[in-house]
Design a protein around this motif. Structure first.
Motif, PDB file in Angstrom:
ATOM      1  N   HIS A 226      39.010 -37.058  14.402  1.00 63.35           N
ATOM      2  CA  HIS A 226      37.551 -36.906  14.280  1.00 63.35           C
ATOM      3  C   HIS A 226      37.253 -36.312  12.903  1.00 63.35           C
ATOM      4  O   HIS A 226      37.094 -35.091  12.763  1.00 63.35           O
ATOM      5  CB  HIS A 226      36.989 -35.998  15.378  1.00 63.35           C
ATOM      6  CG  HIS A 226      37.290 -36.461  16.771  1.00 63.35           C
ATOM      7  ND1 HIS A 226      36.541 -37.421  17.410  1.00 63.35           N
ATOM      8  CD2 HIS A 226      38.270 -36.091  17.632  1.00 63.35           C
ATOM      9  CE1 HIS A 226      37.038 -37.622  18.616  1.00 63.35           C
ATOM     10  NE2 HIS A 226      38.095 -36.839  18.776  1.00 63.35           N
ATOM     11  N   LEU A 227      37.165 -37.156  11.893  1.00 62.03           N
ATOM     12  CA  LEU A 227      37.072 -36.679  10.516  1.00 62.03           C
ATOM     13  C   LEU A 227      35.660 -36.287  10.084  1.00 62.03           C
ATOM     14  O   LEU A 227      35.488 -35.732   8.983  1.00 62.03           O
ATOM     15  CB  LEU A 227      37.610 -37.745   9.557  1.00 62.03           C
ATOM     16  CG  LEU A 227      39.122 -38.007   9.620  1.00 62.03           C
ATOM     17  CD1 LEU A 227      39.495 -39.143   8.681  1.00 62.03           C
ATOM     18  CD2 LEU A 227      39.899 -36.749   9.261  1.00 62.03           C
ATOM     19  N   GLU A 228      34.648 -36.549  10.901  1.00 60.72           N
ATOM     20  CA  GLU A 228      33.271 -36.298  10.483  1.00 60.72           C
ATOM     21  C   GLU A 228      33.031 -34.835  10.110  1.00 60.72           C
ATOM     22  O   GLU A 228      32.396 -34.567   9.070  1.00 60.72           O
ATOM     23  CB  GLU A 228      32.296 -36.741  11.577  1.00 60.72           C
ATOM     24  CG  GLU A 228      32.242 -38.249  11.805  1.00 60.72           C
ATOM     25  CD  GLU A 228      33.448 -38.775  12.585  1.00 60.72           C
ATOM     26  OE1 GLU A 228      34.159 -37.946  13.203  1.00 60.72           O
ATOM     27  OE2 GLU A 228      33.688 -39.993  12.559  1.00 60.72           O
ATOM     28  N   PRO A 229      33.469 -33.847  10.903  1.00 64.78           N
ATOM     29  CA  PRO A 229      33.254 -32.452  10.506  1.00 64.78           C
ATOM     30  C   PRO A 229      33.919 -32.103   9.172  1.00 64.78           C
ATOM     31  O   PRO A 229      33.362 -31.326   8.378  1.00 64.78           O
ATOM     32  CB  PRO A 229      33.873 -31.650  11.655  1.00 64.78           C
ATOM     33  CG  PRO A 229      33.838 -32.569  12.826  1.00 64.78           C
ATOM     34  CD  PRO A 229      34.079 -33.935  12.250  1.00 64.78           C
ATOM     35  N   LEU A 230      35.097 -32.661   8.922  1.00 62.94           N
ATOM     36  CA  LEU A 230      35.786 -32.394   7.663  1.00 62.94           C
ATOM     37  C   LEU A 230      35.028 -32.994   6.492  1.00 62.94           C
ATOM     38  O   LEU A 230      34.855 -32.354   5.444  1.00 62.94           O
ATOM     39  CB  LEU A 230      37.216 -32.941   7.717  1.00 62.94           C
ATOM     40  CG  LEU A 230      38.057 -32.723   6.451  1.00 62.94           C
ATOM     41  CD1 LEU A 230      38.206 -31.239   6.151  1.00 62.94           C
ATOM     42  CD2 LEU A 230      39.433 -33.375   6.606  1.00 62.94           C
ATOM     43  N   GLY A 259      33.817 -37.254   0.068  1.00 60.18           N
ATOM     44  CA  GLY A 259      33.660 -37.385   1.511  1.00 60.18           C
ATOM     45  C   GLY A 259      34.239 -38.656   2.080  1.00 60.18           C
ATOM     46  O   GLY A 259      33.961 -39.009   3.236  1.00 60.18           O
ATOM     47  N   GLU A 260      35.092 -39.355   1.317  1.00 61.30           N
ATOM     48  CA  GLU A 260      35.699 -40.605   1.770  1.00 61.30           C
ATOM     49  C   GLU A 260      37.098 -40.355   2.326  1.00 61.30           C
ATOM     50  O   GLU A 260      37.871 -39.569   1.778  1.00 61.30           O
ATOM     51  CB  GLU A 260      35.780 -41.619   0.620  1.00 61.30           C
ATOM     52  CG  GLU A 260      34.429 -42.028   0.050  1.00 61.30           C
ATOM     53  CD  GLU A 260      33.564 -42.757   1.059  1.00 61.30           C
ATOM     54  OE1 GLU A 260      34.129 -43.534   1.873  1.00 61.30           O
ATOM     55  OE2 GLU A 260      32.344 -42.549   1.041  1.00 61.30           O
ATOM     56  N   GLU A 261      37.433 -41.058   3.406  1.00 68.28           N
ATOM     57  CA  GLU A 261      38.748 -40.904   4.035  1.00 68.28           C
ATOM     58  C   GLU A 261      39.860 -41.408   3.134  1.00 68.28           C
ATOM     59  O   GLU A 261      39.741 -42.434   2.463  1.00 68.28           O
ATOM     60  CB  GLU A 261      38.781 -41.671   5.363  1.00 68.28           C
ATOM     61  CG  GLU A 261      40.134 -41.604   6.064  1.00 68.28           C
ATOM     62  CD  GLU A 261      40.186 -42.416   7.344  1.00 68.28           C
ATOM     63  OE1 GLU A 261      41.294 -42.618   7.870  1.00 68.28           O
ATOM     64  OE2 GLU A 261      39.103 -42.856   7.817  1.00 68.28           O
ATOM     65  N   VAL A 262      40.949 -40.672   3.131  1.00 69.31           N
ATOM     66  CA  VAL A 262      42.200 -41.096   2.486  1.00 69.31           C
ATOM     67  C   VAL A 262      43.238 -41.167   3.608  1.00 69.31           C
ATOM     68  O   VAL A 262      43.641 -40.146   4.159  1.00 69.31           O
ATOM     69  CB  VAL A 262      42.635 -40.098   1.398  1.00 69.31           C
ATOM     70  CG1 VAL A 262      43.962 -40.529   0.771  1.00 69.31           C
ATOM     71  CG2 VAL A 262      41.558 -39.970   0.319  1.00 69.31           C
ATOM     72  N   SER A 364      41.489 -36.302  -9.683  1.00 67.65           N
ATOM     73  CA  SER A 364      40.904 -36.097  -8.359  1.00 67.65           C
ATOM     74  C   SER A 364      41.692 -36.882  -7.320  1.00 67.65           C
ATOM     75  O   SER A 364      42.400 -37.844  -7.645  1.00 67.65           O
ATOM     76  CB  SER A 364      39.446 -36.554  -8.341  1.00 67.65           C
ATOM     77  OG  SER A 364      39.374 -37.969  -8.459  1.00 67.65           O
ATOM     78  N   LEU A 365      41.542 -36.482  -6.064  1.00 69.81           N
ATOM     79  CA  LEU A 365      42.213 -37.214  -4.996  1.00 69.81           C
ATOM     80  C   LEU A 365      41.685 -38.643  -4.917  1.00 69.81           C
ATOM     81  O   LEU A 365      42.455 -39.581  -4.672  1.00 69.81           O
ATOM     82  CB  LEU A 365      42.024 -36.500  -3.659  1.00 69.81           C
ATOM     83  CG  LEU A 365      42.695 -37.149  -2.442  1.00 69.81           C
ATOM     84  CD1 LEU A 365      44.191 -37.303  -2.659  1.00 69.81           C
ATOM     85  CD2 LEU A 365      42.414 -36.343  -1.178  1.00 69.81           C
ATOM     86  N   ALA A 366      40.392 -38.820  -5.135  1.00 71.38           N
ATOM     87  CA  ALA A 366      39.816 -40.171  -5.110  1.00 71.38           C
ATOM     88  C   ALA A 366      40.462 -41.045  -6.183  1.00 71.38           C
ATOM     89  O   ALA A 366      40.761 -42.227  -5.940  1.00 71.38           O
ATOM     90  CB  ALA A 366      38.310 -40.097  -5.322  1.00 71.38           C
TER      91      ALA A 366
END
Length: 452
Positions: A226-230, A259-262, A364-366
């Protein structure tokens, strides 16, 4: 009786499917198989036992400890720690076996018993079958031969395990983490103390969410499932990125500063390049599964790195790594194995290494994750079909061949029978999401027609 062991230990609803009696019996059987209790002259077998914070873990831990001690095994009880911590301590302390009580990313009512062999390694099918056979024999009749007097096992709390494991994690890092801010979502799970402590000691500024386990809230709307809170917390605090674990912290997913998933494939891509740069990516190879995104494979090909793909499941990834001496492998779901430093997926270690790469490169991570482009992936479950014929049906083979020809080099098709349900999973990747959906829909119809 159906096979008790699944892909990762014995799991079920605690106190319904997985009872105290079962946990005790399995532990006695495991002691006889893994520790060869009583057969070592002058040597007392030793087991390391840990758990995640689930309420049911309290009584299941008591049952496991009782079973082991009754079989003549001394028990080091390490308390609430991640699965990879129990694996590490099993190896580091020279224990004969390890036991972890957790149902990983499953909801709170579930729990599980996972056994580890000497060195902290997951069990192969043969060892699981031997434990299960012995358990069933004694459950239905033959009584155990039990030690008495000073032959019974002794039990003590091993509180040093926490600091020992954190020190191991920090010692693995190629550089400190000073200068970055990281949000950590601990899923109210086993890493709620370990992960913040490790990141802080390594120099990172941290913000924690999902780090107040109460025995009932594990994985509840938080963590790697549930990645939304993160995502919200990373944006709110302007953090460099975020890390999410599951209940037993053998997984790691990330969220970049936007705010994008990796996902696990992107994390593997980043770590593969980092290890190769240091001369540590043996055979210039990384191990994934058949569910790895095609974009991952294309990125590795472009970078001159070979991707070996196994069946779905981190145990199969690990088997390939051990057999061929590979250093890095994992799954899209976030199980990442760095074999030089861990015998299983380690979410905290993965997150630390990811953070170290951000600091080391100043990128950056992105930006780091952009080494691979995730191709749109559509998964359709087709229920109530004869999954046993998925690879032998001529009609279905023709439909798959037609789809593969249509997609060419820019897409991929995978039909996979479920291991636990009467259904077939249809996975399609393509450069365009609408194209992937259209092909997946046609293949789902073909599965129903051919196997229904």
């Amino acid at each position: 009786m159906g096979r008790l062991f699944g892909t990762d230990g014995v799991r079920g609803i605690a106190n319904a499917d997985l009872t105290a009696e079962m946990a005790l019996g399995l532990s006695v059987a495991a002691a006889h198989v893994l520790a060869e209790a009583g057969s070592f002259a002058g040597h007392r077998p030793v087991a390391v036992v840990g758990r995640d914070p689930r309420a049911s873990g309290e009584f299941l831990e008591a049952a496991v400890v009782a079973g082991l001690a009754s079989a003549g095994v001394d028990v080091l009880r390490v308390g609430v720690l991640p699965t990879p911590a129990v694996a590490y301590l099993t190896g580091a302390l020279g224990a004969d076996l390890g036991v972890m009580l957790s149902a990983s990313h499953n909801a709170m009512p579930d729990n599980g018993v996972k056994f580890l062999a000497r060195g902290g390694h997951k069990l192969d099918d043969d060892l699981e079958e031997r434990i299960e056979k012995l358990y069933e024999e004694h459950r239905t009749g033959a009584p155990w031969v039990r030690p008495t007097g000073d032959g019974v096992g002794r039990v003590r709390d091993y509180d040093e395990g926490f600091d020992q494991y954190v020190a191991h994690l920090i010692g693995v890092l190629p550089n400190r983490l000073d200068g970055i801010t990281v949000v950590l979502d601990e899923a109210h799970g086993a890493a709620s103390r370990v992960s913040p402590e490790a990141f802080s000691r390594a120099g990172a500024e941290i913000i924690t969410i999902g780090a107040r386990p109460d025995g009932l809230n594990i994985n509840d709307g938080c963590g790697s499932t549930h990645l939304e809170p993160l995502k919200a917390a990373v944006l709110e605090h302007g953090a460099h990125f975020g890390i999410a674990h599951d209940g037993d912290a053998d997984r790691c997913l990330a969220v970049d500063g936007n705010g994008e998933e990796v996902d696990g494939d992107q994390i593997l891509s980043i770590l593969a390049l980092a290890l190769r740069e240091r001369g540590q990516l043996r055979h210039d190879t990384v191990v994934g599964t058949v569910m790895s995104n095609l974009g991952f494979k294309l990125a590795m090909e472009r970078e001159g790195i070979t991707l070996v793909q196994t069946a779905v499941g981190d145990r199969y990834v690990l088997e390939s790594m051990k057999e061929h001496g590979y250093a890095l492998g994992g799954e899209q779901s976030g199980h990442v194995i760095v074999l030089d430093h861990a015998t299983t997926g380690d979410g905290t270690l993965t997150g630390l290494l990811l953070a170290a790469r951000v600091v080391e490169t100043g990128r950056s991570l992105a930006d780091l994750a952009s080494v691979m482009q995730r191709l749109p992936q559509v998964l359709v479950n087709v229920p109530d079909v004869d999954k046993s014929r998925v690879h032998t049906s001529a009609e279905l083979s023709a439909a798959v061949a037609e789809a593969e020809a249509e997609l060419g080099d820019t897409g991929r098709v995978l039909l996979r029978p479920s291991g636990t349900e009467p259904l077939v999973r249809v996975m399609v990747e393509a450069a365009d999401i609408d194209h992937a959906r259209a092909v997946a829909g046609r293949l789902a119809d073909a599965v129903k027609s051919a196997l229904g």
